[in-house]
Design a protein around this motif. Structure first.
Motif, PDB file in Angstrom:
ATOM      1  N   GLY A 150     -72.265  30.288   2.421  1.00  6.79           N
ATOM      2  CA  GLY A 150     -72.954  29.445   3.135  1.00  6.79           C
ATOM      3  C   GLY A 150     -73.501  29.648   4.618  1.00  6.79           C
ATOM      4  O   GLY A 150     -73.799  28.806   5.229  1.00  6.79           O
ATOM      5  N   LYS A 151     -73.659  31.038   4.721  1.00  3.28           N
ATOM      6  CA  LYS A 151     -74.376  31.216   6.004  1.00  3.28           C
ATOM      7  C   LYS A 151     -75.446  32.358   5.530  1.00  3.28           C
ATOM      8  O   LYS A 151     -75.559  32.957   4.765  1.00  3.28           O
ATOM      9  N   GLN A 152     -76.715  31.941   6.138  1.00  5.15           N
ATOM     10  CA  GLN A 152     -77.689  32.636   6.106  1.00  5.15           C
ATOM     11  C   GLN A 152     -77.969  33.664   6.934  1.00  5.15           C
ATOM     12  O   GLN A 152     -77.825  33.614   8.253  1.00  5.15           O
ATOM     13  N   THR A 153     -78.277  35.041   6.530  1.00  5.36           N
ATOM     14  CA  THR A 153     -78.647  36.000   7.599  1.00  5.36           C
ATOM     15  C   THR A 153     -80.163  36.485   7.447  1.00  5.36           C
ATOM     16  O   THR A 153     -80.585  36.590   6.209  1.00  5.36           O
ATOM     17  N   ILE A 154     -81.061  36.467   8.600  1.00 14.57           N
ATOM     18  CA  ILE A 154     -82.100  37.145   8.399  1.00 14.57           C
ATOM     19  C   ILE A 154     -82.156  38.531   8.734  1.00 14.57           C
ATOM     20  O   ILE A 154     -81.831  39.071   9.900  1.00 14.57           O
ATOM     21  N   ARG A 155     -82.915  39.480   7.713  1.00 11.02           N
ATOM     22  CA  ARG A 155     -82.839  40.717   8.111  1.00 11.02           C
ATOM     23  C   ARG A 155     -84.186  41.292   8.170  1.00 11.02           C
ATOM     24  O   ARG A 155     -84.956  40.946   7.203  1.00 11.02           O
ATOM     25  N   ILE A 156     -84.582  41.951   9.323  1.00 14.42           N
ATOM     26  CA  ILE A 156     -85.789  42.819   9.689  1.00 14.42           C
ATOM     27  C   ILE A 156     -85.530  44.171   9.618  1.00 14.42           C
ATOM     28  O   ILE A 156     -84.812  44.548  10.346  1.00 14.42           O
ATOM     29  N   THR A 157     -86.094  44.744   8.664  1.00 17.04           N
ATOM     30  CA  THR A 157     -86.195  46.221   8.358  1.00 17.04           C
ATOM     31  C   THR A 157     -87.389  46.788   8.421  1.00 17.04           C
ATOM     32  O   THR A 157     -88.360  46.314   8.049  1.00 17.04           O
ATOM     33  N   GLU A 158     -87.703  48.187   9.273  1.00 19.11           N
ATOM     34  CA  GLU A 158     -88.720  48.739   9.136  1.00 19.11           C
ATOM     35  C   GLU A 158     -88.549  49.757   8.273  1.00 19.11           C
ATOM     36  O   GLU A 158     -87.594  50.530   8.083  1.00 19.11           O
ATOM     37  N   LEU A 159     -89.459  49.858   7.424  1.00 13.78           N
ATOM     38  CA  LEU A 159     -89.757  50.662   6.229  1.00 13.78           C
ATOM     39  C   LEU A 159     -90.825  51.878   6.614  1.00 13.78           C
ATOM     40  O   LEU A 159     -91.649  51.849   7.486  1.00 13.78           O
ATOM     41  N   ALA A 160     -90.684  53.020   5.627  1.00 17.20           N
ATOM     42  CA  ALA A 160     -91.822  53.878   5.941  1.00 17.20           C
ATOM     43  C   ALA A 160     -92.927  53.500   5.581  1.00 17.20           C
ATOM     44  O   ALA A 160     -93.277  52.584   4.690  1.00 17.20           O
ATOM     45  N   GLU A 161     -93.923  53.963   6.023  1.00 20.99           N
ATOM     46  CA  GLU A 161     -95.550  53.621   5.895  1.00 20.99           C
ATOM     47  C   GLU A 161     -95.721  53.593   4.123  1.00 20.99           C
ATOM     48  O   GLU A 161     -96.533  53.060   3.883  1.00 20.99           O
ATOM     49  N   THR A 162     -95.101  54.489   3.224  1.00 21.51           N
ATOM     50  CA  THR A 162     -95.169  54.665   1.971  1.00 21.51           C
ATOM     51  C   THR A 162     -94.676  53.721   1.133  1.00 21.51           C
ATOM     52  O   THR A 162     -94.843  53.387  -0.035  1.00 21.51           O
ATOM     53  N   ASP A 163     -93.739  53.091   1.822  1.00 22.60           N
ATOM     54  CA  ASP A 163     -93.001  51.885   1.093  1.00 22.60           C
ATOM     55  C   ASP A 163     -93.717  50.585   1.020  1.00 22.60           C
ATOM     56  O   ASP A 163     -93.422  49.789   2.099  1.00 22.60           O
ATOM     57  N   ARG A 164     -94.892  50.501   0.099  1.00 23.99           N
ATOM     58  CA  ARG A 164     -95.600  49.006   0.075  1.00 23.99           C
ATOM     59  C   ARG A 164     -95.392  48.386  -1.011  1.00 23.99           C
ATOM     60  O   ARG A 164     -95.891  48.161  -1.732  1.00 23.99           O
TER      61      ARG A 164
END
Length: 164
Positions: A150-164
């Motif tokens: 019942g809890k929402q977490t917002i995850r912000i992740t920086e990916l490598a430039e090739t992970d598109r």
């Protein structure tokens, strides 16, 4: 003549003991100062060709948004921008993901609320200067452990430039 080879065989043990003591002293020095430890380990990893771990921030949605809504409260907006500051000026892809669901009891059900909150985070980051072409909204993910249902977490992740 038998004493000479025995003495030569013992030399490697002395060199090995010196190496072990040197490594022990190095890691004791790293452990003694916690603030420089991370920097030193990152430098050692880059020297040996290690991959840099992606930057990631996990934010509890209930602290960012108005209850049951996809509207950021002022403290939540400030917390979001502070958490995203290290990745705002890079050229890497930024993935926004919702983990878990909050109970939606006003205008939205739980799924719509999670999706609307992801959109609100993306719009806030774009307004703060992150180019929209760098953002990826990954969608909803189930919580790996049921420690906080019942809890929402917002995850912000920086990916490598090739992970598109």
């Amino acid at each position: 003549m038998s004493a000479q080879p025995r003495q030569n065989r013992a030399r490697w043990a002395l060199s090995f003991a010196d190496l072990c003591l040197l490594l022990l002293a190095f890691f004791a020095l790293l452990q003694s100062n916690q603030t420089t430890r991370e920097t030193a380990l990152a430098g050692i990893g880059s020297y040996f060709g290690a991959f840099e771990a992606p930057r990631q921030a996990d934010l509890v949605a209930q602290e960012l948004f108005e209850p049951g809504e996809a509207l950021l409260n002022p403290a939540g907006r400030a917390a979001l921008l502070k958490a995203a500051e290290p990745i705002m000026h890079e050229n890497k892809i930024v993935r926004i993901q919702s983990i878990g669901l909050d109970s939606g009891d006003h205008r939205f059900d739980a799924w719509d609320l999670a999706a609307a909150r992801l959109g609100a985070v993306a719009r806030t980051l774009v307004a703060a200067g992150v180019p929209g072409k760098r953002l990826r909204i990954a969608g909803l993910a189930e919580r790996a452990d049921d420690s906080a249902p019942g809890k929402q977490t917002i995850r912000i992740t920086e990916l490598a430039e090739t992970d598109r």
